[in-house]
Design an enzyme around this catalytic site. Structure first.
Site, PDB file in Angstrom:
ATOM      1  N   ASN A  97       0.801  -1.225   0.000  1.00  0.00           N
ATOM      2  CA  ASN A  97       0.000   0.000   0.000  1.00  0.00           C
ATOM      3  C   ASN A  97       0.834   1.276   0.000  1.00  0.00           C
ATOM      4  O   ASN A  97       0.301   2.372  -0.063  1.00  0.00           O
ATOM      5  CB  ASN A  97      -0.941   0.012   1.224  1.00  0.00           C
ATOM      6  CG  ASN A  97      -0.190  -0.034   2.540  1.00  0.00           C
ATOM      7  OD1 ASN A  97       0.779  -0.773   2.677  1.00  0.00           O
ATOM      8  ND2 ASN A  97      -0.640   0.738   3.514  1.00  0.00           N
ATOM      9  N   ARG A  98       2.174   1.137   0.030  1.00  0.00           N
ATOM     10  CA  ARG A  98       3.006   2.341   0.017  1.00  0.00           C
ATOM     11  C   ARG A  98       4.435   1.982  -0.378  1.00  0.00           C
ATOM     12  O   ARG A  98       4.821   0.810  -0.382  1.00  0.00           O
ATOM     13  CB  ARG A  98       3.003   3.040   1.378  1.00  0.00           C
ATOM     14  CG  ARG A  98       3.502   2.176   2.518  1.00  0.00           C
ATOM     15  CD  ARG A  98       3.268   2.839   3.875  1.00  0.00           C
ATOM     16  NE  ARG A  98       3.618   1.972   4.980  1.00  0.00           N
ATOM     17  CZ  ARG A  98       4.832   1.869   5.504  1.00  0.00           C
ATOM     18  NH1 ARG A  98       5.819   2.607   5.013  1.00  0.00           N
ATOM     19  NH2 ARG A  98       5.073   1.057   6.511  1.00  0.00           N
ATOM     20  N   GLY A  99       5.221   2.990  -0.671  1.00  0.00           N
ATOM     21  CA  GLY A  99       6.650   2.826  -0.904  1.00  0.00           C
ATOM     22  C   GLY A  99       6.991   1.839  -2.006  1.00  0.00           C
ATOM     23  O   GLY A  99       6.353   1.794  -3.059  1.00  0.00           O
ATOM     24  N   ILE A 100       8.000   1.019  -1.738  1.00  0.00           N
ATOM     25  CA  ILE A 100       8.471   0.046  -2.717  1.00  0.00           C
ATOM     26  C   ILE A 100       7.355  -0.936  -3.074  1.00  0.00           C
ATOM     27  O   ILE A 100       7.173  -1.296  -4.236  1.00  0.00           O
ATOM     28  CB  ILE A 100       9.700  -0.705  -2.171  1.00  0.00           C
ATOM     29  CG1 ILE A 100      10.888   0.249  -2.014  1.00  0.00           C
ATOM     30  CG2 ILE A 100      10.080  -1.858  -3.087  1.00  0.00           C
ATOM     31  CD1 ILE A 100      12.075  -0.356  -1.292  1.00  0.00           C
ATOM     32  N   ARG A 135      -1.723  -3.364   6.730  1.00  0.00           N
ATOM     33  CA  ARG A 135      -2.043  -3.702   8.121  1.00  0.00           C
ATOM     34  C   ARG A 135      -3.021  -2.731   8.754  1.00  0.00           C
ATOM     35  O   ARG A 135      -3.838  -3.118   9.582  1.00  0.00           O
ATOM     36  CB  ARG A 135      -0.761  -3.776   8.947  1.00  0.00           C
ATOM     37  CG  ARG A 135      -0.961  -4.462  10.286  1.00  0.00           C
ATOM     38  CD  ARG A 135       0.345  -4.857  10.933  1.00  0.00           C
ATOM     39  NE  ARG A 135       1.150  -3.703  11.299  1.00  0.00           N
ATOM     40  CZ  ARG A 135       2.271  -3.779  12.016  1.00  0.00           C
ATOM     41  NH1 ARG A 135       2.708  -4.964  12.418  1.00  0.00           N
ATOM     42  NH2 ARG A 135       2.960  -2.710  12.309  1.00  0.00           N
ATOM     43  N   ASP A 159      -2.480  -8.962   8.761  1.00  0.00           N
ATOM     44  CA  ASP A 159      -1.360  -8.886   9.688  1.00  0.00           C
ATOM     45  C   ASP A 159      -0.516 -10.142   9.472  1.00  0.00           C
ATOM     46  O   ASP A 159      -0.938 -11.255   9.824  1.00  0.00           O
ATOM     47  CB  ASP A 159      -1.868  -8.822  11.126  1.00  0.00           C
ATOM     48  CG  ASP A 159      -0.751  -8.749  12.160  1.00  0.00           C
ATOM     49  OD1 ASP A 159       0.432  -8.796  11.762  1.00  0.00           O
ATOM     50  OD2 ASP A 159      -1.064  -8.660  13.361  1.00  0.00           O
ATOM     51  N   GLY A 184       7.345  -5.358   5.805  1.00  0.00           N
ATOM     52  CA  GLY A 184       8.468  -5.310   6.731  1.00  0.00           C
ATOM     53  C   GLY A 184       8.425  -4.090   7.633  1.00  0.00           C
ATOM     54  O   GLY A 184       7.769  -3.092   7.316  1.00  0.00           O
ATOM     55  N   TYR A 213      16.920  -6.155  12.102  1.00  0.00           N
ATOM     56  CA  TYR A 213      16.508  -5.983  10.700  1.00  0.00           C
ATOM     57  C   TYR A 213      17.437  -6.764   9.764  1.00  0.00           C
ATOM     58  O   TYR A 213      16.980  -7.467   8.856  1.00  0.00           O
ATOM     59  CB  TYR A 213      16.531  -4.490  10.352  1.00  0.00           C
ATOM     60  CG  TYR A 213      16.049  -4.166   8.962  1.00  0.00           C
ATOM     61  CD1 TYR A 213      14.701  -4.202   8.655  1.00  0.00           C
ATOM     62  CD2 TYR A 213      16.945  -3.797   7.969  1.00  0.00           C
ATOM     63  CE1 TYR A 213      14.241  -3.895   7.369  1.00  0.00           C
ATOM     64  CE2 TYR A 213      16.515  -3.487   6.693  1.00  0.00           C
ATOM     65  CZ  TYR A 213      15.157  -3.531   6.397  1.00  0.00           C
ATOM     66  OH  TYR A 213      14.721  -3.229   5.129  1.00  0.00           O
ATOM     67  N   LYS A 252      16.369  -9.876   7.237  1.00  0.00           N
ATOM     68  CA  LYS A 252      16.539  -9.780   5.787  1.00  0.00           C
ATOM     69  C   LYS A 252      17.531 -10.816   5.257  1.00  0.00           C
ATOM     70  O   LYS A 252      17.379 -11.320   4.143  1.00  0.00           O
ATOM     71  CB  LYS A 252      16.976  -8.362   5.405  1.00  0.00           C
ATOM     72  CG  LYS A 252      15.899  -7.304   5.658  1.00  0.00           C
ATOM     73  CD  LYS A 252      14.639  -7.604   4.868  1.00  0.00           C
ATOM     74  CE  LYS A 252      13.621  -6.490   4.950  1.00  0.00           C
ATOM     75  NZ  LYS A 252      12.401  -6.750   4.142  1.00  0.00           N
TER      76      LYS A 252
END
Length: 245
Positions: free
Chosen positions: A11-14, A34, A59, A88, A151, A155
């Site tokens: 829903n946003r960004g990358i 989420r 979620d 993430g 993090y 990853k």
């Protein structure tokens, strides 16, 4: 041929850039989010006229929520043929200050959440004897970063997931790959102080941050038929920062 694509955290960004790239090539695309609204789900992509995103609240730390999201997508768009595990979070602090909850919380979303989605997607992919799984990692997962033990671990773990899935499911025409972006022009990086951005750019051989569309291009390529013999790979989109680390 149009396929059903799911982008978690799309829903946003990358994630949104990846979802829109699939829409532009004519695929049926669902995104999970989420909380809040899911941008792009109510309005067609005016620029391309390609269609809409199907938004599903999910979620990824909850197996029942993941199952419900997949069930809704299957009813609306059909079985998920391409999974992009992008959802993430970060919770940065130095090792000596990091609580166990901060460590396990990030892993539960970034790593275990991807596992939950891959497991759920695999059932339909196995039946169809075709599937693409793409896990969105980070240069940090291979390169390391102070203050991001949790993090980086989450990853890096995605690489092991993708390679194990490849060995388990590769004979069924299912591939699993990792895309590891470096610094990308997003709302998060836009909020960084100018001196910090200058410092980061100096470390990148390309001398700039990536556009989200450049990450999306790598993902759509891996999902296509032309990348059918590529599996278990880590594709860096980092301007040379990691150089294979």
């Amino acid at each position: 041929m149009a396929r059903t694509v799911l982008v978690t955290g799309g829903n946003r960004g990358i994630g949104l850039a990846i979802a829109q790239a699939f829409v532009k090539q004519g695929d049926r695309v669902a995104v999970t989010y989420r909380s809040g609204a899911a941008p792009g789900t109510d309005t067609p992509d005016v620029e391309t006229g390609a269609g809409r995103l199907f938004g599903v609240r999910c979620d990824v730390t909850d197996s029942d929520s993941v199952d419900a999201a997949f069930t809704a997508i299957e009813a609306e768009l059909g079985p998920v043929e391409v999974l992009v595990a992008n959802a993430g979070i970060t919770d940065d602090t130095l090792l000596l200050r990091m609580s166990e909850e901060q460590f396990t919380g990030v892993l539960d979303t970034n790593l275990t959440g991807a596992f939950r989605c891959a497991k759920r997607a695999s059932t339909k992919m196995l039946r169809a004897r075709w599937g693409r799984m793409i896990f969105i990692s980070s240069v940090v997962g291979l390169y390391g970063s102070p203050g991001q033990v949790n993090y980086a671990a989450s990853k890096a773990g995605l690489v092991g997931v993708a390679r194990s899935v490849t060995r388990e499911l590769g004979s069924r025409n299912i591939t699993a790959n990792v895309v590891a972006p470096g610094y990308v022009e997003t709302d998060m990086t836009a909020a960084l102080p100018d001196d910090r951005k200058t410092e980061y750019r100096k470390a990148i051989p390309a001398g700039r941050f990536a556009a989200a569309d450049e990450v999306a291009s790598a993902v759509t390529w891996l999902a296509g038929d032309s990348a059918g013999y590529i599996s278990g790979a880590v594709i860096p989109v980092d301007g040379g920062l990691g150089m294979g680390h």
